[in-house]
Write an enzyme that holds these catalytic residues in place. Structure first.
Site, PDB file in Angstrom:
ATOM      1  N   GLU A  70       1.648  13.412  19.553  1.00 46.05           N
ATOM      2  CA  GLU A  70       1.115  14.057  17.818  1.00 46.05           C
ATOM      3  C   GLU A  70      -0.120  14.498  18.339  1.00 46.05           C
ATOM      4  O   GLU A  70      -0.256  15.603  17.934  1.00 46.05           O
ATOM      5  CB  GLU A  70       1.522  12.775  17.125  1.00 46.05           C
ATOM      6  CG  GLU A  70       0.644  13.379  15.492  1.00 46.05           C
ATOM      7  CD  GLU A  70       1.113  12.689  14.451  1.00 46.05           C
ATOM      8  OE1 GLU A  70       2.045  11.757  14.307  1.00 46.05           O
ATOM      9  OE2 GLU A  70       0.044  11.164  14.000  1.00 46.05           O
ATOM     10  N   TYR A  71      -1.388  13.998  18.891  1.00 46.90           N
ATOM     11  CA  TYR A  71      -2.406  13.771  18.692  1.00 46.90           C
ATOM     12  C   TYR A  71      -2.219  15.848  19.917  1.00 46.90           C
ATOM     13  O   TYR A  71      -3.521  15.624  19.708  1.00 46.90           O
ATOM     14  CB  TYR A  71      -3.021  12.628  19.591  1.00 46.90           C
ATOM     15  CG  TYR A  71      -3.895  11.986  19.692  1.00 46.90           C
ATOM     16  CD1 TYR A  71      -3.332  10.672  18.089  1.00 46.90           C
ATOM     17  CD2 TYR A  71      -5.229  11.496  19.709  1.00 46.90           C
ATOM     18  CE1 TYR A  71      -4.053  10.300  17.842  1.00 46.90           C
ATOM     19  CE2 TYR A  71      -5.787  10.947  19.154  1.00 46.90           C
ATOM     20  CZ  TYR A  71      -5.444   9.656  18.261  1.00 46.90           C
ATOM     21  OH  TYR A  71      -6.095   8.515  17.589  1.00 46.90           O
ATOM     22  N   ARG A 130      -0.416  -9.369  -1.340  1.00 49.07           N
ATOM     23  CA  ARG A 130      -0.941 -10.614  -1.751  1.00 49.07           C
ATOM     24  C   ARG A 130      -2.043 -10.278  -3.242  1.00 49.07           C
ATOM     25  O   ARG A 130      -2.071 -10.755  -3.942  1.00 49.07           O
ATOM     26  CB  ARG A 130      -2.222 -10.206  -0.565  1.00 49.07           C
ATOM     27  CG  ARG A 130      -2.731 -11.094  -0.566  1.00 49.07           C
ATOM     28  CD  ARG A 130      -4.283 -11.014   0.130  1.00 49.07           C
ATOM     29  NE  ARG A 130      -5.107  -9.662   0.568  1.00 49.07           N
ATOM     30  CZ  ARG A 130      -5.926  -8.845   0.977  1.00 49.07           C
ATOM     31  NH1 ARG A 130      -6.624  -9.726   1.856  1.00 49.07           N
ATOM     32  NH2 ARG A 130      -6.640  -8.128   1.389  1.00 49.07           N
ATOM     33  N   ARG A 151     -12.246  10.432  52.501  1.00 44.96           N
ATOM     34  CA  ARG A 151     -11.927   8.798  52.689  1.00 44.96           C
ATOM     35  C   ARG A 151     -12.236   7.629  53.688  1.00 44.96           C
ATOM     36  O   ARG A 151     -12.609   6.724  53.740  1.00 44.96           O
ATOM     37  CB  ARG A 151     -10.923   8.387  51.548  1.00 44.96           C
ATOM     38  CG  ARG A 151     -10.642   8.508  50.561  1.00 44.96           C
ATOM     39  CD  ARG A 151      -9.378   8.428  49.039  1.00 44.96           C
ATOM     40  NE  ARG A 151      -9.421   7.096  48.874  1.00 44.96           N
ATOM     41  CZ  ARG A 151      -8.163   6.220  49.525  1.00 44.96           C
ATOM     42  NH1 ARG A 151      -7.414   7.142  50.583  1.00 44.96           N
ATOM     43  NH2 ARG A 151      -8.302   4.966  49.656  1.00 44.96           N
ATOM     44  N   HIS A 172       4.429   7.958  21.272  1.00 42.80           N
ATOM     45  CA  HIS A 172       4.356   9.128  19.653  1.00 42.80           C
ATOM     46  C   HIS A 172       3.342   9.778  18.700  1.00 42.80           C
ATOM     47  O   HIS A 172       3.344  10.825  18.984  1.00 42.80           O
ATOM     48  CB  HIS A 172       6.091   8.982  18.437  1.00 42.80           C
ATOM     49  CG  HIS A 172       5.735   9.738  17.324  1.00 42.80           C
ATOM     50  ND1 HIS A 172       4.612   9.248  16.359  1.00 42.80           N
ATOM     51  CD2 HIS A 172       6.354  10.437  16.402  1.00 42.80           C
ATOM     52  CE1 HIS A 172       5.120  10.092  15.528  1.00 42.80           C
ATOM     53  NE2 HIS A 172       6.151  10.823  15.550  1.00 42.80           N
ATOM     54  N   ASN A 173       2.352   8.913  18.875  1.00 38.03           N
ATOM     55  CA  ASN A 173       1.399   9.001  18.322  1.00 38.03           C
ATOM     56  C   ASN A 173       0.450  10.162  19.385  1.00 38.03           C
ATOM     57  O   ASN A 173       0.032  11.168  19.478  1.00 38.03           O
ATOM     58  CB  ASN A 173       0.485   8.424  17.777  1.00 38.03           C
ATOM     59  CG  ASN A 173       0.909   7.701  16.260  1.00 38.03           C
ATOM     60  OD1 ASN A 173       2.549   8.075  16.353  1.00 38.03           O
ATOM     61  ND2 ASN A 173       0.433   6.736  15.655  1.00 38.03           N
ATOM     62  N   ALA A 205       1.038  -0.887  -0.052  1.00 40.28           N
ATOM     63  CA  ALA A 205      -0.118   0.399   0.260  1.00 40.28           C
ATOM     64  C   ALA A 205       0.789   1.197  -0.083  1.00 40.28           C
ATOM     65  O   ALA A 205       2.254   1.234  -0.295  1.00 40.28           O
ATOM     66  CB  ALA A 205      -0.698   0.141   1.238  1.00 40.28           C
ATOM     67  N   SER A 213       7.647   6.251  11.711  1.00 41.26           N
ATOM     68  CA  SER A 213       6.759   7.436  11.151  1.00 41.26           C
ATOM     69  C   SER A 213       6.897   8.356  10.288  1.00 41.26           C
ATOM     70  O   SER A 213       8.017   8.576   9.901  1.00 41.26           O
ATOM     71  CB  SER A 213       6.657   8.484  12.545  1.00 41.26           C
ATOM     72  OG  SER A 213       5.657   9.592  12.431  1.00 41.26           O
ATOM     73  N   GLY A 220       4.460   9.244   7.454  1.00 45.59           N
ATOM     74  CA  GLY A 220       3.430   8.944   6.734  1.00 45.59           C
ATOM     75  C   GLY A 220       4.320   8.729   5.722  1.00 45.59           C
ATOM     76  O   GLY A 220       5.789   8.518   5.076  1.00 45.59           O
ATOM     77  N   LYS A 228       6.264   3.649  19.342  1.00 47.37           N
ATOM     78  CA  LYS A 228       5.717   5.471  18.000  1.00 47.37           C
ATOM     79  C   LYS A 228       4.005   5.139  18.551  1.00 47.37           C
ATOM     80  O   LYS A 228       3.219   6.203  18.494  1.00 47.37           O
ATOM     81  CB  LYS A 228       5.272   3.512  17.055  1.00 47.37           C
ATOM     82  CG  LYS A 228       4.490   4.068  16.061  1.00 47.37           C
ATOM     83  CD  LYS A 228       5.296   4.695  15.595  1.00 47.37           C
ATOM     84  CE  LYS A 228       3.992   6.414  13.967  1.00 47.37           C
ATOM     85  NZ  LYS A 228       3.353   5.475  13.224  1.00 47.37           N
ATOM     86  N   LYS A 276      -2.276  -4.081   7.462  1.00 50.49           N
ATOM     87  CA  LYS A 276      -2.373  -3.760   7.820  1.00 50.49           C
ATOM     88  C   LYS A 276      -2.047  -4.344   9.600  1.00 50.49           C
ATOM     89  O   LYS A 276      -2.584  -5.340   9.273  1.00 50.49           O
ATOM     90  CB  LYS A 276      -4.002  -3.980   7.580  1.00 50.49           C
ATOM     91  CG  LYS A 276      -5.180  -2.381   7.240  1.00 50.49           C
ATOM     92  CD  LYS A 276      -6.764  -2.630   7.252  1.00 50.49           C
ATOM     93  CE  LYS A 276      -7.053  -1.909   6.112  1.00 50.49           C
ATOM     94  NZ  LYS A 276      -7.776  -2.783   5.230  1.00 50.49           N
ATOM     95  N   ALA A 277      -2.742  -3.614  10.237  1.00 51.51           N
ATOM     96  CA  ALA A 277      -2.465  -4.126  11.805  1.00 51.51           C
ATOM     97  C   ALA A 277      -2.819  -5.098  12.008  1.00 51.51           C
ATOM     98  O   ALA A 277      -4.875  -4.779  11.819  1.00 51.51           O
ATOM     99  CB  ALA A 277      -2.073  -3.051  12.844  1.00 51.51           C
TER     100      ALA A 277
END
Ligand code: 2AM
Length: 494
Positions: free
Chosen positions: A195-196, A37, A458, A191-192, A15, A134, A136, A188, A81-82
């Site tokens: 990134e968010y 595939r 408490r 890292h994401n 891909a 990472s 893209g 990773k 794909k994971a």
């Protein structure tokens, strides 16, 4: 096949990311075999390799031919794909692999899947790596940030290839052996999450500048471009400046204003927040960015709510510059608020990595991880060099905010940061990421918190006991009995 005609490495899964990474490997002079595939993607990749200057790439339609075309010990990168597709691809290819060969999964995989697969591979004598990739499409083609974790021997087997293929920065290629097990995938994932956080904070800066400062898209483009020449210099700030310049080809104005305000996501941010909770690590900025994505998804509800509150007398905060706002000062303040908020967000991500490293015995080197994020990846930024240096100065730093340089910067920016958040609150513009970062900072820097009261509650309702500040031990008090007694004593006295 003659050794001379065999490929140095193989890549399965063609891909967008796979094709680009394969071309990158070939361009760096490593003959590569590729397989997918569906055959059409193999043809596409072969055509691209030809067009881009007869790169040393061979396409295969049969998994056996593909595997056997690679020099031993064979290294095969999988970019599918994971999840189940990775298991299926491994099963297809591993039938033809031999002990000592290596499988490198480059997908955004859940780290425990990698650990399970590594164990299954080991039973057949195969070596396994889970490698975060990472950057893209562009990064994959021209130099990504690579985060490989798992078998050290497998890393040694691909070391020459990945160091050439990764983005190159002033202090080396953006790749390192991260650690054992699923550590590459975990790094990773965080890292994401970071990134968010970055993207959320930038969107809040945009919101405040637009709705409180009244900046036009052109002014926003200029502001972000200017910021990209200073301490905020980064890929995300750079692309943000570019976005504001793009006109809408289907109408007037800029395209950004026509985009539906609903954020998509693939799950790594959610995993980051789940892991933070599992490890009892506060990650409020990253959590706020995830919550903001969830709320953005409620478009229809938000439209309805806006109407309900408007009819009830509460419209959206001013959509034009309120009188008295000094644009230049606001831009400067927002820049400082963004920078300080970012430090808090990275501090959270780094602390999450450290907690997991301790739990799993991964021995992660936080400074080195900041270094490999300096180039290639989405969060690449000049700022990461400062983080690297902070951990080099003190690898045991409990929190990035207390590094002497960062602490000084936080202090220099905090007044501006508070002005921005206060203005946003007054205008009814939510800035959850900036608020969460500021609360994180203000909580962390307080020697005493109101947690004493929570402990008392408490102990009152659950006899959970409490510790005292002036003597050791666990204490329990009959709060209600004493309070009742005090009340009746007070009444009797009256
Ligand atoms: P495809 O082109 O044959 O669909 C991203 O979807 C990549 O993952 C594509 O290369 C895709 O191959 C591959 N992929 C998805 N599911 C797969 C599976 N079950 N087995 C092998 N490859 C798969």
């Amino acid at each position: 096949m003659e050794a001379a005609t065999m490929s140095r490495i193989g890549l399965a899964g063609l891909a967008v990311m796979g094709q680009n990474l394969a071309l990158n490997v070939a361009e760096k002079g490593f003959p590569i075999s590729v397989y997918n595939r569906t055959a059409s993607r193999v043809d596409e990749t072969i055509d691209r390799a030809k067009e881009e200057g007869r790169l040393p790439l061979k396409g295969f339609y049969d998994p056996k031919d593909f595997v056997l075309s690679i020099q031993r010990p064979r290294a095969v990168i999988i970019l599918v794909k994971a999840g189940a597709p990775v298991d299926q691809t491994i099963s297809t290819l591993s039938d033809f692999m031999e002990p000592g060969d290596c499988i490198v999964d480059g997908g955004n995989e859940w780290y425990e899947n990698t650990e399970r697969r590594a164990q299954q591979a080991a039973e057949r004598g195969l070596l396994y790596l889970g490698m975060g990739v990472s950057g893209g499409e562009e990064g994959a083609r021209n130099g990504p940030s690579l985060m490989p974790g798992g078998s050290r021997a497998a890393y040694d087997c691909i070391h020459d290839v990945v160091t050439k293929v990764a983005a190159q920065v002033d202090d080396g290629p953006c790749v390192t052996y991260v650690g054992e097990g699923g550590s590459g995938n975990f790094v990773k994932m965080v890292h994401n999450g970071i990134e968010y956080g970055d993207m959320q904070l930038i969107s809040e800066a945009y919101d405040v500048l637009k709705h409180v400062g009244g900046l036009s898209n052109q002014e926003l483009a200029e502001t972000f471009a200017e910021w990209n020449r200073g301490e905020l210099e980064s890929f995300l700030i750079e692309i943000t400046a570019d976005i504001f310049t793009v006109k809408d080809e289907h109408g007037s104005g800029e395209l950004v204003d026509k985009i539906l305000d609903k954020t998509g996501m693939k799950g790594t941010g959610k995993w980051t927040v789940q892991q933070a909770a599992e490890l009892s690590i506060a990650a409020p900025t990253i959590a706020a960015s995830l919550d903001s994505r969830y709320l953005s998804g409620l478009k229809e509800e938000r439209v309805a709510a806006a109407k309900i509150f408007e009819e009830a007398g509460l419209g959206l905060g001013s959509s034009t510059s309120p009188p008295g706002v000094n644009k230049k000062q606001l831009v400067d303040d927002v820049r400082k608020a963004l920078y300080a908020s970012k430090i808090c967000s990275y501090a959270q991500g780094m602390n999450l990595l450290r907690a997991k490293s301790i739990e799993k015995g991964w021995n992660l080197n936080l400074g080195e991880l900041a270094r490999i994020w300096k180039g290639g990846c989405i969060i690449r930024a000049v700022f990461l060099d400062r983080i690297k240096k902070a951990y080099e100065r003190n690898s045991q730093l409990p929190n990035l905010m207390v590094d002497p340089d960062f602490a000084r910067e936080m202090v220099e920016r905090q007044a501006a940061w508070r002005r921005v958040v206060s203005m946003a609150i007054h205008a009814g513009i939510s800035t959850p990421g900036m608020n969460a970062s500021l609360a994180y900072f203000d909580t962390y820097r307080r020697a005493r918190l109101p947690a004493n009261l929570v402990q008392a509650q408490r102990d009152l309702f659950g006899a959970h006991t409490y510790e005292r500040i002036d003597r050791p031990g666990a204490f329990h008090t009959e709060w209600t009995k004493i309070a009742r007694h005090n009340k009746s004593a007070a009444k009797a006295f009256v």
